[in-house]
Scaffold this motif. Structure first.
Motif, mmCIF file in Angstrom:
data_model
loop_
_atom_site.group_PDB
_atom_site.id
_atom_site.type_symbol
_atom_site.label_atom_id
_atom_site.label_comp_id
_atom_site.label_asym_id
_atom_site.label_seq_id
_atom_site.Cartn_x
_atom_site.Cartn_y
_atom_site.Cartn_z
ATOM 1 N N LEU A 222 -6.732 -1.495 -1.849
ATOM 2 C CA LEU A 222 -5.617 -0.846 -1.582
ATOM 3 C C LEU A 222 -5.332 0.326 -2.524
ATOM 4 C CD1 LEU A 222 -2.934 -3.784 -1.461
ATOM 5 C CD2 LEU A 222 -4.266 -2.513 0.728
ATOM 6 N N ALA B 71 0.802 -1.014 -0.110
ATOM 7 C CA ALA B 71 -0.028 -0.045 0.100
ATOM 8 C C ALA B 71 0.772 1.168 -0.037
ATOM 9 C CB ALA B 71 -0.925 0.058 1.279
ATOM 10 N N VAL C 182 -5.862 -1.172 4.192
ATOM 11 C CA VAL C 182 -4.632 -2.174 4.685
ATOM 12 C C VAL C 182 -5.319 -2.918 5.761
ATOM 13 C CG1 VAL C 182 -2.945 -0.761 3.873
ATOM 14 C CG2 VAL C 182 -3.898 -0.394 6.085
#
Length: 292
Positions: free
Chosen positions: A215, A139, A219
């Motif tokens: 993402l 991410a 998360v």
């Protein structure tokens, strides 16, 4: 003197078998399966990959959907295959959200960097903690790509699934740890029967949803599953472009019939992945891992 019979170019061409059109499963789709205009964003129409490892054989393909071909828009799916040189295979698939302009960038970024976070995953004794670390790193990379493009991180939104498969040739079973955010999924093909790796992901019960975790935002929504692969088993990692058609028994049965026999050649795998089913014209990505 032996006579040499000349063969014309036309006769030679007729003798060489051609590649058949993609198999139509169920009703005939409305869109043709052929490229349309060139997208303004240049991405290959298709990626195909594969490998042979101790006790494992892998085939992977990411194919642009007929709708994206028709409208001249880029493939938003991505995939990745990596080996750490020490008995571990990392495989991943990603599906950029269709409503986001730069989602293809997010999907590609996720699959490009997933393997670099493997050390952070391995140092954790608890798989869920390790998976969260890996997902957080992925991410972060997507957020960095958004900054470089000067767009909001949400414009790169993508679902993501990765599997870490341990190669232990001296044992009959190979274990896979699978992590995901969003609606990419994984199934084990055992004895010709599809077994879900995630709860409530059975092919017959798949339900399309307009909302999914993605993402770099979600998360905290990481899910973790495990799969034990015995000789003859196959692990399928895929985006919803494969998962949704599999909700139809005709499709899930056809894929089972193809893949229970073992790994096809790379060209044959691409042809199989190009099957056509009405209303299913999205990008299609799958990584198939056979325990041989």
């Amino acid at each position: 003197m032996e006579q040499v019979q000349e063969v014309s170019a036309a006769e030679t061409a007729e003798a060489v078998p051609g590649i058949p059109e993609p198999l139509v499963i169920g009703r005939t789709p409305r869109l043709l399966s052929r490229p349309g205009p060139l997208p303004s964003v240049r991405r290959p129409d298709t990626e195909i990959d594969g490998c042979a490892l101790p006790g494992l054989e892998v085939r992977a393909a990411s194919v642009r959907g007929d709708a994206h071909r028709y409208y001249g828009t880029p493939r938003q799916d991505a995939m990745g295959l990596w080996h750490d040189g020490d008995r571990r295979l990392v495989a991943c698939v990603a599906d950029g959200l269709g409503s986001k302009e730069f989602s293809h960038v997010g999907a590609s970024a996720a699959c490009e960097v997933a393997h670099t976070s493997l050390p952070d995953f391995l140092v954790c004794d608890e798989p869920v903690t390790g998976a969260r670390r890996l997902i957080e790193n992925v991410a972060g990379t997507i957020g960095g790509r958004a900054d470089s493009l000067r767009v909001a991180p949400g414009e790169l939104s993508t679902t993501f699934l990765a599997a870490v498969v341990e190669e232990v040739p001296e044992r009959s079973v190979h274990r896979a740890v699978i992590m995901r955010v969003g609606d990419c999924t994984a199934w084990r093909l055992h004895g010709g029967v599809w077994v879900s790796c995630f709860q409530d992901d059975e092919p017959e019960a798949a339900v399309a949803s307009s909302a999914t975790a993605a993402l770099p935002r979600d998360v905290a929504e990481v899910e973790v599953a495990h799969a034990d692969l015995y000789p003859g088993d196959m692990l399928l990692l895929c985006t919803d472009g494969v998962a949704r058609p599999m909700s139809a028994p005709q499709v899930s049965t056809q894929l089972s019939d193809w893949w229970r026999a073992g790994p096809p050649s790379l060209p044959e795998f691409f042809w199989q992945m190009s099957f056509r089913a009405r209303t299913h014209d999205d990008d299609r990505t799958a990584v198939c891992i056979w325990r041989v």
